[in-house]
Design an enzyme around this catalytic site. Structure first.
Site, PDB file in Angstrom:
ATOM      1  N   ASP A 136      -0.429   5.094   0.844  1.00 44.73           N
ATOM      2  CA  ASP A 136      -0.775   6.112   1.846  1.00 44.73           C
ATOM      3  C   ASP A 136      -0.822   5.470   3.234  1.00 44.73           C
ATOM      4  OD1 ASP A 136      -1.399   8.588   2.847  1.00 44.73           O
ATOM      5  OD2 ASP A 136      -3.125   8.905   1.541  1.00 44.73           O
ATOM      6  N   ASP A 193       0.857  -1.180   0.000  1.00 42.40           N
ATOM      7  CA  ASP A 193       0.000   0.000   0.000  1.00 42.40           C
ATOM      8  C   ASP A 193       0.904   1.244   0.000  1.00 42.40           C
ATOM      9  OD1 ASP A 193      -2.333   1.618   0.500  1.00 42.40           O
ATOM     10  OD2 ASP A 193      -1.820   1.626   2.638  1.00 42.40           O
TER      11      ASP A 193
HETATM   12 MG   LIG Z   1      -3.058   2.968   3.599  1.00 41.87          MG
END
Ligand SMILES: [Mg+2]
Length: 274
Positions: free
Chosen positions: A21, A19
């Protein structure tokens, strides 16, 4: 919550899916430990691929953002929900050619890139992502197409997105509105569904069991990784984890990617900057 076990029994790793963010940055601020970890893995030739539910980003947007933090990657090292949705539409509906898109320019571009026509004329597929210019007319076209038998694909299920000042409705909120109107359940592509992870895995060409899925959210990243059959790592730099006994737990929990000490398998399957 499983007990932290970061220094124990790391699997042999041939690739990493992560991932963005909350793992590599928080908003516009880099998470330095994570940037440095990926830079180290890059040097030793460990292939990685980033996945994001954000369908409004292009891979080039992510490349520019990470470059500003000191990590130089290639666009094919990023899979957005827009790209995964377009590739899934192509693979799942090989006879379809006309797609009605509600979403950002990046979504329409992804659909066009896989050779499908973006049109409101007799669409065979309706593809919905986050569209900050959504109108009643766009939703009417989508509803009509779906009632006429078009397949219904949503990029990601996120209902609520944080903004600088508060919140805004996510793609999942408007996708749900069209689903409610038509009573047709959409095929959702982004996390916690496994499709985007599978797209990233096929880019890496690595074995599931030797590919780590790293994320900061149990409800999305960890579930998607588990559903795709990958060992999962929760990093506690992003959204604080909430207890939910119904959800599968991560295999590893770390407070920084610097804690990941993985035995790297020799002979990674492809060169870094393919
Ligand atoms: Mg995230």
């Amino acid at each position: 919550m499983a007990s932290p076990n970061s220094h124990l029994n790391w699997p042999s790793v041939a690739g990493i899916i992560s991932d963005l963010d909350g793992v590599l940055y928080r908003g516009d601020a880099a998470i330095v430990d994570a940037i440095e970890a990926f830079a180290r893995w890059q040097v030793v030739g460990l292939p990685f691929c980033f996945v994001t539910n954000n369908s409004t980003l292009t891979p080039e947007d992510v490349v520019r953002k990470l470059e500003a933090f000191g990590l130089a990657i290639a666009p094919n090292e990023v899979v957005t929900s827009a790209i995964a949705a377009a590739e899934l539409a192509r693979a799942k509906y090989p006879d379809a050619s006309r797609v009605y898109v509600i979403g950002a320019p990046s979504l329409a571009n992804a659909v066009a890139t896989v050779g499908l026509d973006v049109t409101d004329q007799e669409p065979e597929i309706v593809m919905m992502g986050l569209d900050r210019g959504i109108t009643h007319e766009k939703m009417r076209i989508a509803v009509e197409a779906i009632l006429n038998g078009a397949a219904f694909i949503g990029t990601n299920p996120d209902l609520l997105l944080p903004t600088a000042d508060g919140f805004e409705p996510g793609a999942g909120a408007t996708i749900s509105a069209v689903a409610a109107a038509t009573q047709v359940k959409p095929l959702i592509v982004g996390k916690p569904e496994p499709h985007m992870i599978k797209t990233a895995l096929s880019r890496l060409g690595t074995e599931r069991s030797a590919t780590l899925m790293i994320g900061d959210q149990i409800a999305t990243d960890i579930q998607a990784g588990k559903r795709a059959g990958l060992p999962t790592v929760l990093v506690t730099t992003g959204v604080p984890p909430r207890e939910n006994p119904a959800l599968a737990r991560p295999d590893f929990i770390v407070s920084s990617l610097a804690e990941i000490e993985i035995p790297i398998l020799a002979g990674s399957p492809r060169q870094r900057r393919a």
